[in-house]
Design a protein around this motif. Structure first.
Motif, PDB file in Angstrom:
ATOM      1  N   LEU A  46       2.186 -22.499  -9.542  1.00 26.27           N
ATOM      2  CA  LEU A  46       1.531 -21.658 -10.540  1.00 26.27           C
ATOM      3  C   LEU A  46       0.197 -22.258 -10.971  1.00 26.27           C
ATOM      4  CD1 LEU A  46       4.424 -20.526 -12.924  1.00 26.27           C
ATOM      5  CD2 LEU A  46       3.245 -19.194 -11.176  1.00 26.27           C
ATOM      6  N   CYS A  47       0.180 -23.571 -11.137  1.00 26.15           N
ATOM      7  CA  CYS A  47      -1.060 -24.251 -11.519  1.00 26.15           C
ATOM      8  C   CYS A  47      -2.112 -24.078 -10.440  1.00 26.15           C
ATOM      9  CB  CYS A  47      -0.792 -25.736 -11.767  1.00 26.15           C
ATOM     10  SG  CYS A  47      -2.290 -26.715 -12.010  1.00 26.15           S
ATOM     11  N   GLN A  48      -1.710 -24.260  -9.177  1.00 25.22           N
ATOM     12  CA  GLN A  48      -2.662 -24.144  -8.071  1.00 25.22           C
ATOM     13  C   GLN A  48      -3.178 -22.718  -7.932  1.00 25.22           C
ATOM     14  OE1 GLN A  48      -0.525 -25.717  -4.764  1.00 25.22           O
ATOM     15  NE2 GLN A  48      -1.142 -27.818  -5.190  1.00 25.22           N
ATOM     16  N   LEU A  49      -2.361 -21.734  -8.228  1.00 26.34           N
ATOM     17  CA  LEU A  49      -2.800 -20.352  -8.135  1.00 26.34           C
ATOM     18  C   LEU A  49      -3.731 -19.981  -9.280  1.00 26.34           C
ATOM     19  CD1 LEU A  49       0.491 -18.574  -7.018  1.00 26.34           C
ATOM     20  CD2 LEU A  49      -1.520 -19.114  -5.626  1.00 26.34           C
ATOM     21  N   SER A  50      -3.603 -20.670 -10.414  1.00 24.73           N
ATOM     22  CA  SER A  50      -4.435 -20.336 -11.567  1.00 24.73           C
ATOM     23  C   SER A  50      -5.759 -21.086 -11.587  1.00 24.73           C
ATOM     24  CB  SER A  50      -3.676 -20.615 -12.866  1.00 24.73           C
ATOM     25  OG  SER A  50      -3.494 -22.006 -13.012  1.00 24.73           O
ATOM     26  N   SER A  51      -5.877 -22.170 -10.846  1.00 26.30           N
ATOM     27  CA  SER A  51      -7.123 -22.929 -10.817  1.00 26.30           C
ATOM     28  C   SER A  51      -7.362 -23.419  -9.404  1.00 26.30           C
ATOM     29  CB  SER A  51      -7.046 -24.109 -11.771  1.00 26.30           C
ATOM     30  OG  SER A  51      -6.070 -25.020 -11.327  1.00 26.30           O
ATOM     31  N   TYR A  52      -8.560 -23.795  -9.116  1.00 24.11           N
ATOM     32  CA  TYR A  52      -8.897 -24.229  -7.765  1.00 24.11           C
ATOM     33  C   TYR A  52      -8.472 -25.672  -7.568  1.00 24.11           C
ATOM     34  CZ  TYR A  52     -11.337 -24.986  -3.454  1.00 24.11           C
ATOM     35  OH  TYR A  52     -11.622 -25.296  -2.160  1.00 24.11           O
ATOM     36  N   CYS A  53      -7.612 -25.894  -6.606  1.00 25.76           N
ATOM     37  CA  CYS A  53      -7.165 -27.234  -6.260  1.00 25.76           C
ATOM     38  C   CYS A  53      -7.381 -27.407  -4.763  1.00 25.76           C
ATOM     39  CB  CYS A  53      -5.684 -27.434  -6.589  1.00 25.76           C
ATOM     40  SG  CYS A  53      -5.287 -27.219  -8.314  1.00 25.76           S
ATOM     41  N   ILE A  71     -16.919 -29.746  -8.676  1.00 25.59           N
ATOM     42  CA  ILE A  71     -15.902 -30.788  -8.771  1.00 25.59           C
ATOM     43  C   ILE A  71     -15.458 -30.984 -10.219  1.00 25.59           C
ATOM     44  CG2 ILE A  71     -15.509 -33.271  -8.517  1.00 25.59           C
ATOM     45  CD1 ILE A  71     -17.030 -33.133  -5.909  1.00 25.59           C
ATOM     46  N   SER A  72     -16.363 -30.854 -11.155  1.00 31.95           N
ATOM     47  CA  SER A  72     -16.002 -31.067 -12.561  1.00 31.95           C
ATOM     48  C   SER A  72     -15.103 -29.957 -13.093  1.00 31.95           C
ATOM     49  CB  SER A  72     -17.260 -31.183 -13.417  1.00 31.95           C
ATOM     50  OG  SER A  72     -17.991 -29.972 -13.334  1.00 31.95           O
ATOM     51  N   GLN A  73     -15.060 -28.804 -12.392  1.00 34.10           N
ATOM     52  CA  GLN A  73     -14.224 -27.696 -12.858  1.00 34.10           C
ATOM     53  C   GLN A  73     -12.807 -27.737 -12.301  1.00 34.10           C
ATOM     54  OE1 GLN A  73     -16.758 -24.569 -11.448  1.00 34.10           O
ATOM     55  NE2 GLN A  73     -17.603 -24.205 -13.481  1.00 34.10           N
ATOM     56  N   ILE A  74     -12.529 -28.624 -11.365  1.00 31.18           N
ATOM     57  CA  ILE A  74     -11.199 -28.711 -10.773  1.00 31.18           C
ATOM     58  C   ILE A  74     -10.256 -29.417 -11.742  1.00 31.18           C
ATOM     59  CG2 ILE A  74      -9.832 -29.672  -8.888  1.00 31.18           C
ATOM     60  CD1 ILE A  74     -12.310 -29.514  -7.175  1.00 31.18           C
ATOM     61  N   LYS A  75      -9.080 -28.855 -11.919  1.00 29.21           N
ATOM     62  CA  LYS A  75      -8.090 -29.497 -12.779  1.00 29.21           C
ATOM     63  C   LYS A  75      -7.562 -30.747 -12.086  1.00 29.21           C
ATOM     64  CE  LYS A  75      -6.262 -25.740 -15.506  1.00 29.21           C
ATOM     65  NZ  LYS A  75      -5.066 -25.010 -15.867  1.00 29.21           N
ATOM     66  N   LYS A  76      -7.580 -31.874 -12.801  1.00 28.05           N
ATOM     67  CA  LYS A  76      -7.095 -33.122 -12.233  1.00 28.05           C
ATOM     68  C   LYS A  76      -5.642 -33.384 -12.606  1.00 28.05           C
ATOM     69  CE  LYS A  76     -11.603 -35.300 -11.992  1.00 28.05           C
ATOM     70  NZ  LYS A  76     -12.445 -34.294 -12.571  1.00 28.05           N
ATOM     71  N   SER A  77      -5.152 -32.696 -13.619  1.00 28.97           N
ATOM     72  CA  SER A  77      -3.757 -32.877 -14.023  1.00 28.97           C
ATOM     73  C   SER A  77      -3.224 -31.542 -14.537  1.00 28.97           C
ATOM     74  CB  SER A  77      -3.641 -33.952 -15.103  1.00 28.97           C
ATOM     75  OG  SER A  77      -4.312 -33.527 -16.271  1.00 28.97           O
TER      76      SER A  77
END
Length: 127
Positions: free
Chosen positions: A20-27, A51-57
């Motif tokens: 769900l996290c990967q579908l909601s943000s770009y990983c 790169i700064s917009q990618i969720k790291k956690s």
């Protein structure tokens, strides 16, 4: 076997939450996707996130964490009940626990293994 089922359910629920996290943000999933995010020499605006917009956690919301905690509580409680059964020191009960653990691991622990991890070390691509 029920304890192993609960462990597997916990793993699968965590995988579901990560999906769900990967579908909601770009990983990015590999090096080539990550390298595409690096700034290019062209000044064109891109729809791709930087790169700064990618969720790291990822942190589950309140309901998701409540489900995770409930699964953990059920595992914890069942583990104690199994321990108390073993403390009867009845050979048949102890053998049943061991056989049930084996059957549970065989049935519910049968999943694919990530080949990138060999002997606890990360397998690096030679590119």
């Amino acid at each position: 076997m029920t304890l192993e089922l609960l462990r597997r359910l916990s793993k699968e629920y965590d995988r579901y939450l990560l999906l769900l996290c990967q579908l909601s943000s770009y990983c990015p999933t590999n090096k080539s996707e990550a390298s595409e995010l690096l700034p290019s020499s062209s000044s064109e605006a891109s729809d791709k996130p930087t790169i700064s917009q990618i969720k790291k956690s990822f942190r589950p919301n309140l309901l998701q964490q409540a489900v995770r905690a409930t699964l953990h509580m059920l595992q914890f409680g069942l583990s104690y009940l199994i321990m108390l059964l073993a403390m009867y020191y009845n050979g048949f009960v102890i053998i049943s626990i061991v056989v049930g653990a084996w059957l549970g691991a065989f049935v519910f622990g049968w999943e694919s293994i990530d080949v990138r991890y060999v002997w606890g070390l990360v397998w690096h691509e030679c590119n």
